[in-house]
Design an enzyme around this catalytic site. Structure first.
Site, PDB file in Angstrom:
ATOM      1  N   THR A 173       0.922  -1.273   0.037  1.00 42.66           N
ATOM      2  CA  THR A 173       0.012  -0.130  -0.060  1.00 42.66           C
ATOM      3  C   THR A 173       0.989   1.209   0.148  1.00 42.66           C
ATOM      4  OG1 THR A 173      -1.401   1.360   1.618  1.00 42.66           O
ATOM      5  CG2 THR A 173      -0.088  -0.265   2.511  1.00 42.66           C
ATOM      6  N   TYR A 182      -1.768  -0.206  10.492  1.00 50.29           N
ATOM      7  CA  TYR A 182      -1.888  -0.883   9.233  1.00 50.29           C
ATOM      8  C   TYR A 182      -0.713  -0.832   8.009  1.00 50.29           C
ATOM      9  CZ  TYR A 182      -3.432  -1.382   4.261  1.00 50.29           C
ATOM     10  OH  TYR A 182      -3.837  -1.748   3.080  1.00 50.29           O
TER      11      TYR A 182
END
Ligand SMILES: NC(=O)c1ccc[n+]([C@@H]2O[C@H](COP(=O)([O-])OP(=O)(O)OC[C@H]3O[C@@H](n4cnc5c(N)ncnc54)[C@H](O)[C@@H]3O)[C@@H](O)[C@H]2O)c1
Length: 376
Positions: free
Chosen positions: A165, A189
């Site tokens: 990501t 995350y």
């Protein structure tokens, strides 16, 4: 082990003549038909298809990737615990219901199928939740990946495409961001994904397990033939939330920050169509199967759009104004986040083809109108 029937694959090929009503404008419809013509690979016999394990293949991006893999001549085998995924998104191969933490079940899958590579989407991905419950993220994303890597090594399967990501860059505010920009994630995350990237780098060196870590920027849009789309519960992404607000499923769309140093004051992001993301995975996989060692690559377009521009595009497509409410900036949200896509082009020959705002919003709106459930 639960295996879903294969007949869904043939259902796909009989569906496309009925696609037209799903698309709200003729241009998107013709793009959809061309995309289907471009990718169709009916000539590959089932027993000639190389098998690819797709963890998280019942989710948003994973299901689009399964379709792209199937269209490119591979046989995706979806491995998903269905925590946030949907069995009805698994249309291009069998579904094995299982958790990546279940080593015995994974070993079984590798024993039952000659799997040549893994595409690993399975993860939790809510930034906010990761801040309040980091254990959930490190356990599922990090420990789950370690379990998968052990099963791969035991089976001698040494090719992996990993969903990373743009969040690995943290609050980077340089434009555009290249892979050489230092990674400094600012939430659990992003940290879980970056830790996995580090682990994969070590596994490449020590065990010859080759991997591409694909750092997605903002994934959006829906399958151009309308078969699958974005269905997160709860939904946190801008475009689906805006469309839900138009449909009356949300009171109003919250806009976080209208005082950024950008032309219209709203934050600018790099939006990449999920069909483009899926295509990049197929290219990365092919490269690994030819012996490439992999690496980390941005997947974005190199172009940014502000929240205001997205809302204008939504108004142009739907003819409706998004009900909206202004909120303060969120901590850690940079004003501009744009990928430098040059490396993905150089290494994979990847260029985004479907990431115009018109196609992104048009395909998402078609999907929302046709299928979105009311209970979100
Ligand atoms: N959506 C985005 O904008 C975006 C951006 C960057 C990165 N990513 C990454 O892409 C991947 C897919 O994201 P998505 O938006 O499709 O999410 P999603 O929630 O729709 O899909 C994730 C899938 O993984 C499955 N899963 C989760 N934990 C599992 C486990 N332990 N075992 C087996 N299956 C499990 C879920 O059931 C679901 O089907 C994630 O790794 C996410 O971090 C997404």
């Amino acid at each position: 082990m639960q295996i879903a029937p294969q007949r869904a694959i043939s259902r796909f090929y009989s569906v496309d003549v009925n696609l037209a009503p799903l698309f709200c404008c003729r241009k998107i419809n013709s793009v959809a038909k061309q995309a289907l013509r471009d990718t169709r690979e009916t000539s590959v016999q089932p027993n000639q298809r190389r098998k690819v394990l797709v963890t998280g293949g019942a989710g948003y991006i994973g299901s689009h990737c399964c379709k792209a893999l199937y269209d490119a001549g591979y046989q995706p085998i979806c491995y998903d615990n269905l925590t946030t995924g949907h069995a009805d998104f698994v249309k291009w191969g069998p579904l094995v219901v299982g958790d990546v933490a279940e080593s015995a079940k994974l070993d079984d899958v590798f024993k039952s199928h000659a799997i040549v590579a893994v595409v690993h989407f399975a993860a939790f991905s809510s930034v906010d939740e990761s801040v309040t419950n980091p254990h959930k993220y490190y356990r599922n994303n990090l420990a789950g990946t370690l379990s998968l890597l052990e099963a791969m090594r035991a089976a001698g399967c040494l090719n992996l495409v990993f969903s990373s990501t743009g969040a690995v860059y943290g609050s980077a505010d340089s434009k555009p961001i290249s892979e050489s920009f230092p990674c400094a994630p600012i939430n659990p995350y992003g940290a879980s994904k970056y830790m996995i990237e580090r682990i994969l780098s070590d596994y490449r060196a020590a065990y010859g397990l080759n991997s591409f870590c694909l750092r997605y920027f903002n994934a959006c849009g829906a399958d151009l033939s309308g078969l699958i789309g974005e269905r997160h519960e709860p939904e946190t992404h801008l475009i689906p939330r805006a469309l839900m607000a138009i449909q009356g499923k949300l009171k109003a769309l919250e806009i976080y920050g209208s005082d950024y140093n950008t032309p219209d004051g709203t934050a600018i992001r790099d939006y990449i169509h999920v069909v483009d993301l899926a295509a990049a995975h197929v290219l990365a996989l092919a490269k690994l199967l030819k012996g490439h060692g992999g690496g980390s690559l941005n997947l974005g377009t190199g172009t940014g759009f502000s929240v205001g521009q997205i809302l204008n595009a939504i108004r142009a497509t739907t003819g409706k104004q998004v009900p909206q409410i202004s909120r303060a900036r969120r901590a850690g949200d940079p004003s501009i986040l744009i990928a430098d896509p040059a490396q993905a082009k150089a290494v994979l020959n990847f260029v985004s083809r479907h990431s115009s705002l018109e196609t992104i919003v048009g395909s998402a709106w078609a999907w929302h109108q046709a299928t979105r459930q009311d209970n979100l």
